[in-house]
Structures are given as structure tokens and as C-alpha cells.
Scaffold this active site. Structure first.
Site, PDB file in Angstrom:
ATOM      1  N   LEU A 510      23.337  60.322  76.898  1.00  0.00           N
ATOM      2  CA  LEU A 510      23.101  60.705  78.263  1.00  0.00           C
ATOM      3  C   LEU A 510      23.222  59.424  79.204  1.00  0.00           C
ATOM      4  CD1 LEU A 510      20.545  63.396  78.355  1.00  0.00           C
ATOM      5  CD2 LEU A 510      22.731  63.664  78.360  1.00  0.00           C
ATOM      6  N   GLY A 511      22.680  58.382  78.861  1.00  0.00           N
ATOM      7  CA  GLY A 511      22.711  57.223  79.743  1.00  0.00           C
ATOM      8  C   GLY A 511      21.789  56.101  79.172  1.00  0.00           C
ATOM      9  N   GLY A 514      17.428  49.777  81.065  1.00  0.00           N
ATOM     10  CA  GLY A 514      16.902  48.588  80.240  1.00  0.00           C
ATOM     11  C   GLY A 514      15.925  48.659  79.061  1.00  0.00           C
ATOM     12  N   PHE A 515      15.162  49.851  78.994  1.00  0.00           N
ATOM     13  CA  PHE A 515      14.366  49.829  77.854  1.00  0.00           C
ATOM     14  C   PHE A 515      14.765  50.755  76.741  1.00  0.00           C
ATOM     15  CE2 PHE A 515      11.470  48.632  81.172  1.00  0.00           C
ATOM     16  CZ  PHE A 515      10.738  47.483  80.614  1.00  0.00           C
ATOM     17  N   GLY A 516      16.018  51.204  76.961  1.00  0.00           N
ATOM     18  CA  GLY A 516      16.705  51.860  75.983  1.00  0.00           C
ATOM     19  C   GLY A 516      17.733  52.920  76.355  1.00  0.00           C
ATOM     20  N   ASP A 631       8.151  53.138  91.458  1.00  0.00           N
ATOM     21  CA  ASP A 631       9.803  53.221  91.375  1.00  0.00           C
ATOM     22  C   ASP A 631      10.479  54.692  91.839  1.00  0.00           C
ATOM     23  OD1 ASP A 631      12.058  51.899  91.178  1.00  0.00           O
ATOM     24  OD2 ASP A 631      12.397  52.068  88.825  1.00  0.00           O
TER      25      ASP A 631
END
Ligand SMILES: *[C@@H]1O[C@H](CO)[C@@H](O)[C@H](O)[C@H]1NC(C)=O
Ligand SMILES: *[C@@H]1O[C@H](CO)[C@@H](O)[C@H](O)[C@H]1NC(C)=O
Ligand SMILES: *[C@@H]1O[C@H](CO)[C@@H](O)[C@H](O)[C@H]1NC(C)=O
Length: 819
Positions: A510-511, A514-516, A631
């Protein structure tokens, strides 16, 4: 002589009126009208008819209670047919014999010269004793389908006798069925439930106090075990701690072991435990070096260690056909000095059929012993209650291993032989990420649905704080302990998810963040719902324990405006987070797109704003953890099928103590355009930094423009600056996005913009908290006049160096600090 005959005759006549006997001896015998009862009448020996069968059997059953369940049968193979006239008596040879019209059909089968007596003891044991009360024969040596407390399973080497249960053929026929329960003749003892030669279930190597390898057993310790392992005998027996309880363990004819307890309150017999308990209890479904693991979805197999073992047939394995098992990636060479061992924990120890053991050896001696023999594949201490003594060696592939819940005390450690090239410093179940790595990752965010990385600091920092302030800490620590036990629930199986995503194939992605990466998985849950799986990149510096801790924390957050974390999966260095799947993508996909934005009319937008606000109130105030999200931005707001907003991505979230309202950080993380000035410039963050980000988001939702999209080329203002100037000139309505202009209510628009501006005020202290924001949005609170906002440009930020690839979508900058 004549007198004796008369006496016998009289006895016979008397007995045909049904007698209750306390023993059987020369002068007393049992006919089908009589019962032999134990001293306190718990058990009785009688002739009975099983079910609707016409055949009669001599058996022991409960006497006192309403359900007279049969626990032992003498003439299992030789039923008394209709019209028979049975009699149980002591023969001239001192044998207890069952006669039908004077022909012997069953006997106690031990001859003596002297006089003997038969008695039924209160534990349900029928014994034949001599005049010195020595037991010559006992029914406990011939178990049928029921194990009573004190009865043994195992082997008696001196009398070359085996004790095991065998099922009835059917409920009408007590003849031995195909099913048996007891230890194998070879290897370290463990009970196996077999059908002929086929094994259905085994309970794991015997331990003195409890079975090993049986999940959740220890919690149910209403009884104790007595294990004897020596030259003359290998045996297992159980006793109830509460002697007044009636209990029995039965092997029924549908291959289940059931532990029953009698409850006097009218409930009758109740099953307290029953085996096999789950699919992982089924014998050897993962085959050699496979581990069966269970989660809320289903059972699945993994290799003992996915680094050092590989599925023998990868294709089959991918299709969830585990029958091939696993093999070592590097085969054993068996040259001296070329091999060592890797320890695996929390396991049900493998099948012990092909094993050797010595209960007085230490673990070191055990290891040396194993290295001596090339066919020795593993060693373990079979009974951890023996203070480190005891050595068990396996001489074949390790079969029927399952993972048991960590911390339950059910699992054991095993040391598996490995080629030296596989023996790196990494121990298997704890992967230490590069503790000194410093990763700086600029991330594209647009279109990413879930960047659901859980903060490395969230609970960890909470814990550290607790150590510093022990008074406030207990509650939270206890809390997380309580949660730990529920961790079993949300654990998902790695291999199942890997399968469902076609090994994390690109098509299911799906996308990426930065972390996976995030994957969509369909039909994983029982109700067929979709889930989103976030696969954390392998070089994440987080350890397994921290990761788990954080998952536990996030699992505690439950609010309709927060994306729901369903669970996680930890498999060696793989960490997966499983979220509910939201079909409608993220907010930025709608509000910043000309064609999509028409789908969001004013009412929808206002509802989204209100929803986000409520989610934040929960995070800031109502949740037990009190969390600063850090965030908040359009791409982190996901929309469900009803366009209701859900806050996602707690990757940067921080939990803070009750009194704390502000903290300082050495690293500034977050997204340009949404960061409050005090945070971006000084690293100070508080709930008010979230309020700032929320304010930016409100203005973006209303205007359909990005804060960082430069709107006013002359002034180089961002959206905030632009809104501020419109506000001062009273030109509110110019701000409205074309997509919703027609549907809007001017008073609501003004109110909403006002709220947005209040939230982005320069001074954090001036910004409202989220609960008053909710009130104002609902038209209840007092609407204040906003002061000048902070509308600095991203380029003013001292950290701008990190953002060489600045683009309209903003940028998440994360520095993972070394610990
Ligand atoms: C007991 O019975 C078994 C089988 O019925 C027989 O083989 C054995 O010889 C008997 N033993 C004695 C002592 O009668
Ligand atoms: C078991 O181990 C002990 C201690 O190492 C040793 O003395 C003994 O001979 C061993 N027994 C057998 C049967 O190998
Ligand atoms: C290794 O162990 C197996 C199984 O116990 C045994 O048959 C074999 O003789 C042993 N080999 C050596 C060299 O001791």
C-alpha cells in the site's frame, strides 16, 4: 461337611437377595445381585450393563454419587451374555476368579498357596491380599480407559509390565479400542495418545511437577504429579490436592483425554482439562525442525530459526503445507571442533522416542556427551525442577515442537547442534539491532496510508521515568504486566501473513515509509475483514522487548478516532504491526486533490475536524498514557468508509507523566509545515505542539491548500500567514476550498478558521487545549480573538539541511538515537 454345605446353601439363598459385601473370601462371593463396596462406599464393584448393551461386565464404578460412572472393567474382552449366572469368588489357588456357570472367564491371574481375600479400596483399587495384607494383585495394574488419582502410567521393569490407558471400543463395548495413552517403550518417558502406531498427541517429556509441553497446564494446578524414573520403574501418577474431590482422567473413543471433576452442587461431572487442546497439539504437524505456533487466527508453522533453517520444500511451505519440515541451512559436518549449540526457549521439547537420558548428569556433561556422537542433534534438561541435573539427548530430527507462551513456565530450553558457521554472537530469540546506528531517513509521505511505526520512546521513556520516581511508577508497571498476559491474543503468525501477502510482494504493497512498508491483507481475520500490515524494516534498532512493550501501550489506546492496532507479530528480526484496514486512504489524498476534494463537502470536513480534535483530546487527556502524537498531519489522518477520521502513526508519539506538560528533546522529529516554532527551534514539545499541528491541519482542511504550498509569492507566506492576512481583512470566505464552498455555513466557517488560528498562535501558552477546541467547535465554548500566529517558513528552520528534497507534501525527519 454337611454343615458347611448347608451354610453355603444358606449363604447362597441369602445373597440372592442382594448383599453389600466388604470383601470376597473363602466364604463370601459376589453374584450379579451383590455389590462389593469400599470402606467409605466411594466405589463399588458390581456387574453392570454398559449403555443399552445386553452384555454384562464386572466393573468398578462410583457408588455414592448420582452418576455411577464406570472406572474399571474386569472382563473387558469376555462379556457375560444374556442368561449367564456369574459369580466372583476366590478359587482354591487363591485367585480371584469370575465364573459363568462354573467356567472361568476372567481371573486375577496370580497364584499363591495361602488364603487370600479381595477388597475394594477407597481409591477405587480392587486388591487381592494375602493373610499378611500383602497385595498380590491389584486392578490398578490393569488400567482400562480411566486413570484415577494414584494410578500409574509407565513401565515396571521388574515385572515387565506396562501401564497405559486404552479406550473402550464404544460406549456399549468396554473391549480395548485402538486408542492408547501412555509412555513409549523407548527413550525418555512422555505420554502419547496413539491409535495403533499413529500418534495423535503427546504431552511432552515428564516433569516431576507438571507435564512439560502442555500449554496452560500450570495454571490449572489442582493436582500434583509423581514421576518415578529409575532402573526398576518409570511411572507417572497424579493426585488431587484436594482429596475430597472426585476426579478421573479418561481416554474416550474419539481420541480425547479428558480430566473430569465431580461437583456436588448438581453440576455433576465437569471436564476440567481436555487434550489435545488446539491444533498445535496435533502431533508433528510442522515436522522436522518446524515449530507450531498459534494465534487468534490459526495455527501455523515456522522453522525453528528462520536464519539457520530453511523449509525443505519452500513451495509447499508457502502454500501452508508444512509436511516437509525444515532442514539446516548449513548441514552438520561432525568434525571435531566444528560444531556448537544454539539455545531455543519456550518450546515444547521434541518427541523423545529416539533419545538417551541420564538424570544425574549436568548440562555441561550433557553437551560434551552430545558432541561425542555425530547423530546427536540436540540436548536439554528434561526436568527443570531437578536443579539443573538431568541430560536428554536426541538422536534424530527434532519432531513435534511447538511454541509455548513466553513466561507461562510451560516451555523449556533446548540446545540444538549447529555448524560453527551458524554460531554468531546473536542469540536466537533476542535480536539486538545495531545499537549504535544513527539513521536519518527522509521519507516521502504522500499516498502512504499507514506509517504506523510505534515510537521507540513511548513506553521506554515512561519506564525510565518510573524508575526515577518509584511512587508513581508502580501502577503503570503493574498495568503493563497485566497486559503482558493478554499479549497472547494479539500475536499474529508471521508465516500466515507472509503467505497472505505473497511474501510481501509488491502487488500487495500500500505504501512505504521510513520504518518499513505497509501491505494490505485480505481475509485474515475470522470475519474476512481486511487488515493492513506494517512491516518494520529489519534494521530498526528496536529490540523485541521494547517493541512488545510499545505494542502493549498502543493496544491500550482505544478510541473511534484512532486507528486500531490489532496486534503484532515478532519473528526473529521481523516485526510486523497489524492494523485495521481503512479503505478510504488518507486525508491528504482528498483535500489536496482537485477532483477528490469535491467528495468532501463542508459538513464532512467539519466532522473530520471534530473527529480529529476528539482523538487528540483522548490522547492528551483521557487515555491512561497521555500521549503527545508529535506528527499530526493530513497524511496521518485516515478515513474510514463513512469518511470518519482516524489518527494513525504513533511513530513519533511520546507518553508523558501526569504532571508533565512539556519535555525537551535532542532530536527534532516531525513534519515541516506542521511543527510548532518552539519545537522546531528549541526542541520543546508539549501537548501544545500537537495543538499547533492540529491548527495547521484545520486551515488545510478548510482551504484545501497545504501550509507549505507557497500561496503568496510576494510575501513568501505559508498558509498560516495567508490566513492571518485574510483574517485581519475580514475576507474569510476567500479561504474556502472550491470543493466545499457551496455547502458551507459561513458562521461555522468563521468559527472553524478562528479555532485554527487560535491553535497556531506563536506563544504556546496562548493556544487552547484540545478539550476547549472541541467545545468551541461544537459551538459551546468562548471564541477568543487569536493573536499573531507563527508563520515562519520551513526554510528558517535550523534543521533544514536534512531536507534537501523538500517537496510539497512535507517531510518526516527522524533520527533514531543510539541508546
Ligand atoms: C495370566 O494371563 C496371561 C494371559 O491371559 C497368561 O499368559 C499368563 O500366563 C497368566 N499368568 C498366570 C500367572 O496365570
Ligand atoms: C550418568 O551420569 C553420571 C554422572 O556423570 C555417571 O556417573 C553415570 O555413570 C551415568 N550413568 C549412565 C548409565 O551412563
Ligand atoms: C550414537 O548414538 C546412537 C543412538 O543412541 C547409537 O546407536 C550409536 O552407537 C552412537 N554412536 C557412537 C559413536 O557412540
Amino acid at each position: 461337611m454337611e454343615g458347611e454345605a448347608i451354610l453355603l446353601f444358606l449363604l447362597f439363598v441369602f445373597k440372592s437377595y442382594a448383599a453389600e459385601l466388604d470383601s470376597i473370601s473363602d466364604s463370601k462371593f459376589l453374584t450379579d445381585a451383590d455389590t462389593l463396596v469400599s470402606a467409605t462406599a466411594i466405589f463399588e464393584l458390581v456387574f453392570f450393563q454398559p449403555g443399552s448393551s445386553e452384555n454384562r461386565y464386572l466393573g468398578i464404578r462410583y457408588n455414592k454419587i448420582s452418576e455411577r460412572t464406570v472406572v474399571w472393567v474386569a472382563n473387558r474382552d469376555y462379556p457375560l451374555l444374556v442368561g449367564s449366572r456369574p459369580m466372583l469368588k476366590i478359587t482354591d489357588q487363591g485367585v480371584l476368579g469370575l465364573f459363568d456357570n462354573s467356567s472361568l472367564i476372567w481371573s486375577s491371574n496370580i497364584t499363591t498357596s495361602g488364603n487370600t481375600t479381595a477388597r475394594l479400596l477407597d481409591n477405587g483399587n480392587l486388591v487381592v491380599i494375602d493373610q499378611q495384607e500383602k497385595v498380590l494383585w491389584q486392578s490398578f495394574d490393569y488400567p482400562t480407559d480411566t486413570l484415577l488419582p494414584g494410578m500409574k502410567l509407565g513401565r515396571d521393569y521388574t515385572r515387565s509390565k506396562k501401564w497405559y490407558l486404552s479406550s473402550w471400543k464404544s460406549s456399549q463395548d468396554p473391549a480395548p479400542g485402538e486408542l492408547t495413552w501412555g509412555p513409549d517403550t523407548l527413550g525418555y518417558p512422555e505420554n502419547k495418545l496413539k491409535q495403533g502406531a499413529l500418534v495423535h498427541f503427546r504431552d511432552g517429556p515428564w516433569r516431576n511437577r507438571v507435564f512439560s509441553g502442555v500449554s496452560a497446564y500450570r495454571k490449572n494446578l489442582t493436582f500434583t504429579h509423581n514421576v518415578i524414573i529409575n532402573k526398576s520403574e518409570v511411572s507417572f501418577a497424579y493426585n488431587f490436592k484436594d482429596n475430597s474431590l472426585l476426579s478421573r482422567l479418561t481416554l474416550n473413543s474419539s481420541a480425547r483425554l479428558e480430566s473430569w471433576v465431580w461437583l456436588e452442587n448438581g453440576t455433576g461431572w465437569r471436564i476440567s482439562l481436555s487434550f489435545p487442546r488446539d491444533t498445535c497439539d496435533r502431533y508433528n504437524i510442522c515436522n522436522a525442525y518446524g515449530i507450531c505456533s498459534l494465534n487468534q487466527i490459526q495455527q501455523s508453522c515456522i522453522c525453528l530459526d528462520e536464519k539457520r533453517f530453511v523449509p525443505k520444500k519452500q513451495m509447499d511451505w508457502n502454500r501452508a503445507d508444512w509436511s516437509g519440515g525444515c532442514i539446516r541451512r548449513t548441514p552438520l559436518q561432525c568434525k571435531s571442533g566444528s560444531e556448537g549449540f544454539i539455545k531455543y526457549s519456550n518450546l515444547k521439547l521434541p518427541d523423545t522416542e529416539n533419545t538417551w537420558f541420564n538424570m544425574s548428569m549436568t548440562l555441561e556433561e550433557c553437551q560434551r556427551e552430545c558432541l561425542k556422537n555425530c547423530t546427536c542433534m540436540a540436548y536439554a534438561n528434561p526436568d527443570s525442577s531437578l536443579h539443573g541435573r538431568g541430560c536428554l539427548l536426541w538422536f534424530n530430527d527434532l519432531l513435534d515442537v511447538r511454541l509455548l507462551p513466553e513466561g507461562s513456565g510451560d516451555g523449556e530450553d533446548i540446545f540444538v547442534r549447529m555448524a560453527s558457521s551458524e554460531l554468531d554472537s546473536e542469540s536466537n530469540f533476542k535480536i539486538q539491532g545495531g545499537a549504535n546506528t544513527k539513521i536519518i531517513i527522509p521519507v516521502t509521505v504522500a499516498g502512504v496510508l499507514l506509517i504506523g511505526f510505534i515510537s521507540t520512546c513511548l513506553c521506554y521513556s515512561q519506564r525510565k521515568r518510573n524508575q526515577a520516581r518509584p511512587t508513581g511508577g508502580d501502577e503503570i508497571l503493574n498495568d503493563s504486566k497485566g497486559q503482558e498476559e493478554h499479549m497472547e491474543q494479539p500475536l499474529f503468525s508471521f508465516s500466515i501473513i507472509a503467505n497472505a501477502t505473497a511474501n510481501f510482494s509488491h502487488d500487495n504493497k500500500l505504501g512505504e515509509g521510513g520504518f518499513g512498508s505497509v501491505y494490505k491483507v485480505i481475509g485474515m481475520l475470522e470475519d474476512g475483514k481486511e487488515i493492513a500490515v506494517k512491516r518494520l524494516s529489519m534494521n530498526s534498532s528496536q529490540g523485541v522487548d521494547e517493541f512488545k512493550n510499545e505494542v502493549i501501550c498502543i493496544l491500550k489506546l482505544q478510541h473511534r478516532n484512532l486507528v486500531k492496532l490489532l496486534g503484532c507479530c515478532i519473528q526473529r528480526d521481523e516485526k510486523l504491526l497489524i492494523y485495521e484496514y481503512l479503505p478510504n486512504k488518507s486525508l491528504d489524498y482528498f483535500i489536496f486533490d482537485k477532483t477528490q476534494s469535491v467528495l468532501l463537502d463542508w459538513t464532512k470536513r467539519l466532522n473530520i475536524i471534530k473527529g480529529i480534535a476528539r482523538g487528540l483530546v483522548y490522547l492528551h487527556q483521557d487515555s491512561r498514557l497521555r500521549i503527545i502524537h508529535r506528527d499530526i498531519k493530513a497524511s496521518n489522518i485516515l478515513l474510514d468508509q463513512d469518511m470518519k477520521p482516524k489518527i494513525s502513526d504513533f511513530g513519533l508519539a511520546r507518553s508523558f507523566g501526569g504532571n508533565e506538560t512539556q519535555a525537551n528533546t535532542q532530536r527534532v522529529v516531525g513534519t515541516y509545515g506542521y511543527m510548532s516554532p518552539e519545537y522546531a527551534l528549541d526542541g520543546l514539545f508539549s501537548v501544545k505542539s500537537d495543538v499547533f499541528s492540529f491548527g495547521v491541519l484545520v486551515l488545510e482542511i478548510v482551504s484545501g491548500k497545504r501550509n507549505r504550498g507557497i500561496i503568496d509569492p510576494e510575501n513568501e507566506y505559508n498558509l498560516i500567514g495567508h490566513v492571518w492576512s485574510l483574517y485581519n481583512e475580514g475576507r474569510f470566505m476567500e479561504l474556502i476550498d472550491n470543493g466545499c464552498a457551496e455547502s458551507c455555513h459561513p458562521s461555522e466557517v468563521i468559527r472553524t478558521i478562528n479555532v485554527g488560528l487560535l491553535c497556531v498562535q506563536q506563544n504556546a501558552g496562548d493556544r487552547p487545549n484540545m478539550s476547549s477546541v472541541v467545545l468551541v467547535l461544537d459551538g459551546e465554548g468562548e471564541l477568543l480573538q487569536p493573536k499573531k500566529p507563527s508563520f515562519f517558513m520551513g526554510s528558517e528552520l535550523p534543521i533544514r539541511n536534512f531536507s534537501s528534497n523538500v517537496f510539497t507534501g512535507g517531510c518526516t525527519i527522524t533520527m533514531v538515537e543510539p541508546r
